[in-house]
Design a protein around this motif. Structure first.
Motif, PDB file in Angstrom:
ATOM      1  N   TRP A   1      -0.617 -40.700 -46.957  1.00  9.13           N
ATOM      2  CA  TRP A   1       0.469 -40.310 -47.862  1.00  9.13           C
ATOM      3  C   TRP A   1       0.985 -41.562 -48.552  1.00  9.13           C
ATOM      4  O   TRP A   1       1.199 -42.598 -47.910  1.00  9.13           O
ATOM      5  N   TYR A   2       1.154 -41.431 -49.854  1.00 12.89           N
ATOM      6  CA  TYR A   2       1.730 -42.489 -50.663  1.00 12.89           C
ATOM      7  C   TYR A   2       2.896 -41.877 -51.441  1.00 12.89           C
ATOM      8  O   TYR A   2       2.992 -40.660 -51.563  1.00 12.89           O
TER       9      TYR A   2
ATOM     10  N   LEU B   1       5.703 -32.309 -44.984  1.00  9.04           N
ATOM     11  CA  LEU B   1       4.714 -32.180 -46.039  1.00  9.04           C
ATOM     12  C   LEU B   1       3.360 -31.833 -45.440  1.00  9.04           C
ATOM     13  O   LEU B   1       3.027 -32.288 -44.343  1.00  9.04           O
ATOM     14  N   SER B   2       2.604 -31.042 -46.196  1.00  8.93           N
ATOM     15  CA  SER B   2       1.245 -30.685 -45.793  1.00  8.93           C
ATOM     16  C   SER B   2       0.297 -30.960 -46.942  1.00  8.93           C
ATOM     17  O   SER B   2       0.678 -30.874 -48.107  1.00  8.93           O
ATOM     18  N   CYS B   3      -0.933 -31.266 -46.601  1.00  7.64           N
ATOM     19  CA  CYS B   3      -1.977 -31.477 -47.605  1.00  7.64           C
ATOM     20  C   CYS B   3      -3.279 -30.927 -47.052  1.00  7.64           C
ATOM     21  O   CYS B   3      -3.743 -31.366 -46.001  1.00  7.64           O
TER      22      CYS B   3
ATOM     23  N   THR C   1      -6.541 -31.008 -42.742  1.00  7.47           N
ATOM     24  CA  THR C   1      -5.153 -30.977 -43.173  1.00  7.47           C
ATOM     25  C   THR C   1      -4.421 -32.188 -42.608  1.00  7.47           C
ATOM     26  O   THR C   1      -4.610 -32.554 -41.447  1.00  7.47           O
ATOM     27  N   VAL C   2      -3.608 -32.770 -43.444  1.00  4.49           N
ATOM     28  CA  VAL C   2      -2.779 -33.891 -43.006  1.00  4.49           C
ATOM     29  C   VAL C   2      -1.321 -33.529 -43.235  1.00  4.49           C
ATOM     30  O   VAL C   2      -0.978 -32.875 -44.220  1.00  4.49           O
ATOM     31  N   TYR C   3      -0.489 -33.911 -42.281  1.00  8.01           N
ATOM     32  CA  TYR C   3       0.928 -33.599 -42.329  1.00  8.01           C
ATOM     33  C   TYR C   3       1.745 -34.888 -42.348  1.00  8.01           C
ATOM     34  O   TYR C   3       1.311 -35.934 -41.858  1.00  8.01           O
TER      35      TYR C   3
ATOM     36  N   ILE D   1       2.828 -39.115 -39.171  1.00  4.46           N
ATOM     37  CA  ILE D   1       1.661 -38.543 -39.811  1.00  4.46           C
ATOM     38  C   ILE D   1       0.748 -37.963 -38.745  1.00  4.46           C
ATOM     39  O   ILE D   1       0.609 -38.524 -37.648  1.00  4.46           O
ATOM     40  N   SER D   2       0.141 -36.820 -39.063  1.00  2.26           N
ATOM     41  CA  SER D   2      -0.789 -36.196 -38.131  1.00  2.26           C
ATOM     42  C   SER D   2      -1.845 -35.465 -38.934  1.00  2.26           C
ATOM     43  O   SER D   2      -1.684 -35.263 -40.141  1.00  2.26           O
TER      44      SER D   2
END
Length: 117
Positions: free
Chosen positions: A36-37, A20-22, A78-80, A69-70
């Motif tokens: 991430w939730y 997942l990416s954000c 960006t968070v992965y 998580i990274s």
């Protein structure tokens, strides 16, 4: 204002992997915590993992050893969430979260992860 846009959800078989990416945009301060939730129907939203601006991470017990998580602050914030060994109980809508001060928590619209057994 801050906008969070998630991507990467989908259908995967049990034992499989997803990433997942954000991407966060807007007025973002340097000292923040991204996370991430996830939520399933009829249940409260629960923590999956968080990562601070220093790189400190925190995981729910149920995902330790399977999820990573990274974050990348080089271009866009960006968070992965790398997910491996997925289980049917990981099926949920996954939400990206940003906490920073001052300001209220921000949430993305969510991305659905479905793990078939």
């Amino acid at each position: 204002q801050v906008q969070l846009v998630e991507s990467g959800g989908g259908l995967v078989q049990a034992g499989g992997s997803l990433r997942l990416s954000c991407v966060a945009s807007g007025r973002i301060f340097s000292m923040n915590v991204l996370g991430w939730y996830r939520q399933t129907p009829g249940k409260q939203r629960e923590l999956v993992a968080t990562i601070s601006w220093t790189g400190r991470t925190n995981y729910a017990d149920s995902v330790k050893g399977r999820f990573t998580i990274s974050r990348d602050n080089t271009k866009n914030t960006t968070v992965y969430l790398q997910m491996i060994s997925l289980k049917s109980e990981d099926t949920a809508v996954y939400y990206c979260n940003l906490n920073q001060s001052p300001g209220m928590p921000y949430w993305g619209k969510g991305t659905l992860v479905t793990v078939s057994s």
